[in-house]
Design a protein around this motif. Structure first.
Motif, PDB file in Angstrom:
ATOM      1  N   GLN A  69       1.204  -1.031  -0.130  1.00 45.88           N
ATOM      2  CA  GLN A  69      -0.035   0.307   0.350  1.00 45.88           C
ATOM      3  C   GLN A  69       0.725   1.180   0.093  1.00 45.88           C
ATOM      4  O   GLN A  69      -0.316   2.281   0.240  1.00 45.88           O
ATOM      5  N   HIS A  84      -0.709   2.040   6.913  1.00 48.05           N
ATOM      6  CA  HIS A  84      -0.274   3.850   6.409  1.00 48.05           C
ATOM      7  C   HIS A  84       0.724   4.484   8.052  1.00 48.05           C
ATOM      8  O   HIS A  84       1.315   4.017   8.555  1.00 48.05           O
ATOM      9  N   GLN A 100      -4.442   5.974  -2.956  1.00 48.88           N
ATOM     10  CA  GLN A 100      -3.361   6.052  -1.972  1.00 48.88           C
ATOM     11  C   GLN A 100      -1.615   6.674  -2.121  1.00 48.88           C
ATOM     12  O   GLN A 100      -2.636   7.200  -3.551  1.00 48.88           O
ATOM     13  N   ASN A 160      -1.711   3.618   2.889  1.00 52.01           N
ATOM     14  CA  ASN A 160      -2.858   2.776   2.438  1.00 52.01           C
ATOM     15  C   ASN A 160      -4.266   4.726   2.963  1.00 52.01           C
ATOM     16  O   ASN A 160      -3.689   5.204   3.867  1.00 52.01           O
TER      17      ASN A 160
END
Length: 220
Positions: free
Chosen positions: A96, A130, A158, A145
């Motif tokens: 991500q 994240h 993203q 993310n």
């Protein structure tokens, strides 16, 4: 073997711990000599030791020649550390973009994060997928993310590189903490703002609607 009471961790001869951070299935500790050791699941490189092998004893992380760790934060499957020169390095799962290195490729050794020209990191917090860091100018940058707006940048796209979060006119960040898919920060005026996933009301704003920009929390 699971343990239901505290067990002493062998950090090495005469070594002691300064701080510790636990992720989903791995743990990292900064030691008294500034070294960093990690242990646990390594399947996505989250231990930073150049392999994806699980480790049940603390393993030394190579942070670079002459570099030591100031702080560490373990996310779900990734890890980030602020180093003694103010640089930020991250490693582990990166599907991500949570490592902030401009790609989505997993990394099993520490990778330098570009925070911007002349910028250094003061603190870092790793969430589910994240990451956010407070910089030396007290600005806040987040990446990874963003499906629930947890980066606070006004979108749900993203991001694989650090993005500046608008905390409000003249406002800066003092501390930041990341949950699974939401983020909260204490600002320089002691106010609290949160953003991201709000399905359970975790933003504290009186609703259950996701927010992709920082929202003021009424503390009373």
């Amino acid at each position: 073997v699971d343990q239901n009471n505290p067990q002493l961790v062998n950090l090495g001869t005469d070594r002691t711990a300064v701080s510790v951070s636990s992720g989903r299935l791995h743990t990292c500790a900064v030691l008294d000599d500034g070294s960093l050791k990690c242990m646990g699941q390594g399947s996505n490189g989250q231990l930073g030791i150049g392999s994806t092998t699980n480790q049940n004893t603390p393993q030394l992380v190579n942070l670079g020649t002459g570099r030591t760790a100031v702080s560490v934060s373990a996310g779900f499957y990734h890890t980030c550390a602020v180093l003694d020169d103010g640089s930020l390095k991250c490693w582990g799962y990166n599907a991500q973009g949570q490592l902030g290195i401009g790609s989505n490729t997993d990394q099993n050794t520490p990778q330098l994060v570009n925070l911007g020209v002349g910028r250094t990191a003061v603190s870092v917090s790793a969430g589910y997928y994240h990451t956010c860091a407070i910089l030396d100018d007290d600005s806040l940058k987040c990446w990874g993310n963003n499906g629930n707006g947890q980066l606070g940048i006004g979108s749900t796209a993203q991001q694989t590189t650090p993005q500046t979060v608008n905390l409000g006119t003249g406002r800066t960040a003092v501390s930041v903490s990341l949950g699974e898919q939401h983020t909260c920060a204490i600002l320089d005026d002691d106010s609290l703002k949160c953003w991201g996933d709000n399905n359970y009301g975790q933003l504290g704003i009186g609703s259950n609607t996701d927010q992709n920009t920082p929202q003021l929390v009424n503390l009373g």
